[in-house]
Design an enzyme around this catalytic site. Structure first.
Site, PDB file in Angstrom:
ATOM      1  N   GLY A  72       0.825  -1.207   0.000  1.00  0.00           N
ATOM      2  CA  GLY A  72       0.000   0.000   0.000  1.00  0.00           C
ATOM      3  C   GLY A  72       0.849   1.242   0.000  1.00  0.00           C
ATOM      4  N   GLY A  74       0.736   5.585   0.965  1.00  0.00           N
ATOM      5  CA  GLY A  74       0.055   6.684   1.631  1.00  0.00           C
ATOM      6  C   GLY A  74       0.773   7.985   1.367  1.00  0.00           C
ATOM      7  N   GLY A  75       0.376   9.004   2.075  1.00  0.00           N
ATOM      8  CA  GLY A  75       0.916  10.328   1.830  1.00  0.00           C
ATOM      9  C   GLY A  75       2.372  10.469   2.221  1.00  0.00           C
ATOM     10  CG  MET A  76       3.745  11.493   5.665  1.00  0.00           C
ATOM     11  SD  MET A  76       3.823  11.667   7.457  1.00  0.00           S
ATOM     12  CE  MET A  76       5.580  11.437   7.730  1.00  0.00           C
ATOM     13  CB  VAL A  79       3.393  -0.612   3.556  1.00  0.00           C
ATOM     14  CG1 VAL A  79       3.607  -1.902   4.348  1.00  0.00           C
ATOM     15  CG2 VAL A  79       3.208   0.557   4.513  1.00  0.00           C
ATOM     16  CE  LYS A  94       4.700   4.242   7.876  1.00  0.00           C
ATOM     17  NZ  LYS A  94       3.879   4.409   9.099  1.00  0.00           N
ATOM     18  CG  ASP A 187      -4.214   9.196  10.845  1.00  0.00           C
ATOM     19  OD1 ASP A 187      -5.346   9.703  10.741  1.00  0.00           O
ATOM     20  OD2 ASP A 187      -3.581   8.741   9.885  1.00  0.00           O
TER      21      ASP A 187
END
Length: 1024
Positions: A72, A74-76, A79, A94, A187
């Site tokens: 996957g 994400g913004g930062m 993974v 990650k 989060d």
């Protein structure tokens, strides 16, 4: 990580250890070439190249981990599934996505912090971190690989609500463990929880976690606030703007404030609501609508027809409270509320009891006297977890202790035991209700009514504790009073009262929603009692916004009534009037007798006092009376009506009728054990006000002594209401001729009064001190106290004007004529150019101006304002006050030598006082004294002796022995007796007592008069 991403998990089969995008499918090359052009990360590029040129590449690695495929993004970060050849296990790795963040160094720090935070945790419901390191300048974290799906994907399937709740509870255990370790997730959302194929539940992605003891974040670490300009963004997930995902963020996180455990609780409850009800608790049409709902604390009601119990909605609703202090005190308390299922516990216990009954029936019959050891009802104490338990009590104790004022310290001594008793009684009653139902002593419908009533009481208790946690120095009094106003529990055990109420809706789903809203109204009622009107109004607005529930009209009537009451207390009288009108009509239309009665009762008060519509209020009294006769069995409701009706009559000048209603209300409350309540105190204080207005000063003193005896243990010695009652008792002492008692009580109040408290009450105390000190001749102390009173009294208040008026008299007593004139003009300038004769400020100014002119030796000038005041009072049918002014006019005319008019004035005053004043009135005593002194001047010694003896009898009964008017009465009596040629020995004793008082009060002129009289009337043998 930020954004909607999957971390440390895989939902697809990993038989080939590669995702479909990098396997050798027929269309791999075109797709891979496109991927190569668009790849942001070096690892992505390596993976794509391996797909294009499998024989010419080596396995992609980061550190010692061989990358298997993308999981996957994400913004930062990204993974990957990876293989740990050292320990022969599959892991998730990650890595930071450098090009996607604005501050690479800061983001690396955050990723390192995630690894450190997660490494500190070892819990079955938190993903395990194996290793953290760097490779070619990139930070990576290797963590446990979870085969399964994210929680949101898992919940999309049609799952029973019990299974959803159980899964969330396990996720919550992970947050609970993190919070115990001092870590905040920041989060939490369904995408950051994995549900494993084996049923395990793991919280992931502490990439936003901050150690709770890190201290305040630096500017660069604070999230940038989302503006209304972002409102076009949908879905509501942004990266690189705020630390978190907007749709799940708490109000304080949206404001850019540091997140806390309460913030995680909010995000958890958003997630649970979403997965239970298949919708968001807030309007997510746009960021603007989301922010509007979050900032108002507007939570959508459950959808119609949901099988989810109302108790779960209540728990979620509390976790979504606008203020962090209104949420559960911890995740532990929230999870306890979610796991609590009274119905299931009851069903299990009932089944066990039935089984035991069947299998052991013969044994029980043989034993005869053996009692069942089964417990068909679980202890209801568990139902107060997170409402009032040891943890929450400690939090309240700490919150009140932090305020650090005497009022807050006193609140601890009164509030905590009272809540303990209330909670214990609640548990006892809840247990008793369950047992009575289980033993078939109570029907199921009645059991449902009792538990619904108790649930509303519990909601009110919960709201009260939240209000206590939000209290500050200025609101301690309000929350203490709210504690004393908790609704009684005994009504929840009154079968007759419960069954007499409007029955709940028959539709079980609607019944659940109505019950949830009624609990919200119970919370709003407590917020009203605590003075937190805006919070209360927001709760009522949510109820009135749920049109699907308002099809049950009685609920709408109840919400309108609470809306009106909150608006009236908040000073929004126009809104209150409309709400009361609507509530009255709704109550009548639905047969909701209680709502119709209370709405009419509050309406007549609103019209008579805040709206100043006395004629209209009087015309509505018959209707209110008829409606409240229907709820006469409800002591609190009917007593409140009697109080409000009394207010209407009092405002109309019908004091005897007002007294009748107030005395009935007091007697009714005391008869049913409801006298020692804030409402009971208010009616008792009204009787004290009435005694003062009617000149019944002894009754006034007795009533306020009684209010003090009730208010001190009920509210505490530093509560403003208690201090006001003490002030009024001191006022009654002064009026009765007991200045030493009054000064001593006021001095104690001044020393005890919390300086962070009510400035108005403090100014009242200082003002009263100044008045008495002027009368007693202590002008220096009077100046000090009046100066301080002027500084403390709100500039726009009537009290401020009263202090200015008293300063007019002070300057005159000091003999400062220019200052007297200046202060009079200053006070006069605060009134309208043409003052209203009925304005009490104007009346006080007229009186003090007249007394000031007299003190300056300008008695003839004093007659005009005094005559004007007498005319105003007589026209206003204030007979007692008018008679007092007439007596003062007679005394001034006596001083001026206008003896016939003086005698007319005094005779008229005495005739009126005999009609309207009590037998031992200090006003009557003062008028008799003035008549005695006039009779002495005119040589009517027998009359003088009679008047003086009557005055002295009153003073001896009610006043202190050294009261100055009493000393004057003794001397006048001595003079009259001697002039009449009777009782010379008694006359000498009276004169000696008067002389002692005058010397003690430093009344030099009076001392000289008595000494001269003694010298002239001493026995011949003793003359020099």
């Amino acid at each position: 990580m930020e954004g909607d991403e999957v971390t440390a998990g895989a939902s697809e089969s990993d038989a080939e250890h590669t995702p479909a995008s990098v396997r050798g499918d027929s269309d791999t090359v075109p797709r891979a070439m496109e991927s190569l052009r668009n790849a942001d990360d070096p690892l992505d590029k390596q993976l794509v190249k391996r797909a294009l040129f499998p024989r010419r590449t080596t396995p992609v690695q980061i550190g010692r981990f061989q990358i298997l495929g993308l999981i996957g993004r994400g913004g930062m970060g990204v993974v990957y599934a990876a293989y740990d050849d050292l320990l022969d296990r599959k892991v998730a790795v990650k890595v930071l996505l450098g090009e996607a963040v604005r501050d690479l160094t800061l983001s690396r720090v955050r990723l390192m912090r995630e690894a450190q935070a997660m490494a500190r945790l070892s819990h079955a419901n938190i993903v395990t971190v194996h290793e953290v390191g760097q490779d070619t300048g990139q930070v990576f974290v290797a963590m446990e690989f979870v085969r399964g799906v994210t929680l949101d994907a898992w919940a999309e399937q049609d799952r029973p609500w019990r299974e959803v709740v159980a899964t969330f509870v396990r996720a919550g255990r992970g947050l609970e463990a993190a919070h115990r370790a001092g870590l905040i997730h920041r989060d939490f959302k369904p995408a950051n929880v994995m549900v494993g194929d084996d049923g395990t539940v793991k919280v992931l992605d502490f990439g936003l976690a901050r150690a709770a003891d890190d201290g305040p974040p630096v500017a660069s670490d604070l999230p940038r606030h989302i503006t209304q300009g972002d409102s076009h963004l949908a879905p509501l997930t942004r990266t690189g703007v705020v630390l978190g995902t907007p749709a799940y963020m708490s109000p304080e996180a949206h404001r850019g404030e540091p997140s806390t455990a309460a913030s995680d609780q909010f995000s958890f409850c958003v997630s649970l609501y979403q997965c239970l009800y298949k919708q968001s608790p807030f309007d997510t049409t746009s960021l603007a609508t989301l922010l509007a709902d979050v900032r108002r604390g507007k939570v959508a009601p459950p959808p119609a027809g949901t099988p989810v119990p109302a108790r779960l909605y209540r728990a979620i609703r509390r976790g979504l409270a606008l203020a962090p202090g209104d949420r559960f005190p911890s995740m532990t308390a929230l999870l306890a509320a979610l796991e609590r299922d009274p119905g299931a516990a009851y069903r299990r216990a009932a089944a066990l009891a039935l089984t035991a009954a069947v299998t052991a029936f013969a044994g029980w019959m043989a034993a005869g006297s053996h009692e069942s050891q089964m417990q068909p009802c679980p202890d209801a104490q568990a139902e107060l977890a997170g409402v009032w338990d040891a943890g929450r009590a400690a939090t309240v104790r700490q919150a009140l202790g932090t305020i650090g004022t005497p009022a807050a310290e006193a609140a601890l001594a009164t509030v905590m035991p009272r809540i303990d008793r209330y909670a214990a009684s609640w548990v006892e009653m809840r247990n008793e209700a369950c047992v009575a139902h289980a033993e078939a002593r109570q029907s199921t419908p009645l059991f449902d009514l009792r538990t619904a009533c108790l649930a509303q009481r519990r909601a009110g208790l919960d709201a009260l504790v939240a209000a206590l946690l939000q209290a500050d120095a200025g609101s301690v009094d309000d929350v203490v009073q709210a504690t004393a106003e908790l609704p009684p529990l005994d009504r929840c055990a009154d079968a007759q009262a419960l069954t007499a109420d409007v029955p709940p809706p028959e539709d079980p789903r609607l019944r659940l929603r109505v019950q949830a809203h009624r609990e919200a109204l119970a919370r709003a009622g407590v917020r009203e009692d605590a003075g937190q009107y805006q919070l209360g109004r927001a709760l009522v607005e949510d109820v009135l916004a749920d049109s699907s529930s308002l099809v049950y009209e009685p609920l709408r009537a109840e919400a309108l009534l609470r809306a009106g009451s909150l608006a009236m207390e908040a000073g929004d009288h126009a809104t209150a009037e409309r709400a009361y009108d609507d509530a009255l009509l709704a109550g009548l239309g639905t047969g909701h007798a209680a709502v119709a009665a209370v709405a009419s009762s509050k309406q007549i008060y609103l019209r008579a006092v805040p709206l100043n519509q006395l004629p209209r209020a009087r015309t509505e009294v018959p209707l209110a009376t008829a409606l409240n006769q229907r709820v006469r069995h409800d002591v609190d409701l009917y007593s409140e009506f009697l109080n409000n009706r009394g207010v209407v009559h009092a405002m109309a000048g019908e004091l005897k009728i007002a007294r009748q209603h107030w005395e009935e209300a007091v007697a009714l409350r005391e008869q049913h054990g409801r006298g020692e309540t804030p409402k009971g105190l208010e009616t008792l204080a009204n009787l004290g006000w009435l005694a003062r207005a009617e000149g019944r000063d002894e009754d006034m003193a007795a009533i306020y002594a009684r209010t003090i005896a009730i208010s001190e243990p009920l509210l505490g010695p530093h509560h403003a209401a208690h201090i006001r009652y003490e002030y009024l008792l001191a006022d009654s002492h002064w009026r009765l001729g007991r200045p030493r008692q009054a000064l001593a009580r006021l001095a104690r109040l001044e020393q005890r009064f919390d300086r962070l408290g009510n400035d108005y009450v403090r100014a009242m105390i200082l003002h009263e001190l100044g008045i008495i000190e002027i009368d007693e001749g202590d002008l220096a102390a009077a100046r000090t106290h009046l100066d301080r009173a002027l500084a403390a009294a709100p500039a726009a208040s009537e009290l401020h004007d009263a202090v200015l008026s008293e300063r007019v008299r002070l300057y005159a007593a000091e003999g400062d004529a220019p200052a007297t004139a200046r202060e009079y003009q200053r006070a006069l300038a605060r009134l309208p150019a043409t003052p209203d004769p009925g304005d009490r400020r104007y009346q006080f100014l007229l009186l003090n101006h007249a007394r000031a002119l007299d003190a300056l030796g300008r008695t003839a000038e004093a007659l005009a304002p005094l005559e004007q005041l007498h005319a105003i009072l007589a026209a206003g049918e204030r007979a007692l006050d008018a008679a007092e002014m007439l007596a003062l006019l007679g005394a001034m005319r006596h001083k001026l030598g206008i003896l016939d008019e003086a005698e007319d004035n005094l005779q008229a005053a005495l005739a009126e006082l005999e009609r309207v004043a009590p037998p031992r009135s200090p006003i009557l005593a003062g008028t008799l004294l003035a008549a005695a002194e006039l009779a002495l001047t005119r040589g009517h010694f027998a009359d003088a002796a009679g008047f003086a003896a009557q005055a002295l009898a009153i003073y001896d009964a009610i006043a202190e022995p050294d009261h100055l008017p009493a000393a004057r009465a003794r001397f006048a009596h001595a003079q009259a007796l001697t002039a009449a040629g009777s009782a010379p020995a008694n006359a000498r004793a009276l004169a000696d007592a008067a002389l002692e008082t005058f010397r003690g009060k430093a009344r030099a002129a009076d001392v000289a008069r008595v000494v001269a009289w003694q010298a002239a009337h001493a026995p011949a043998a003793s003359r020099p």
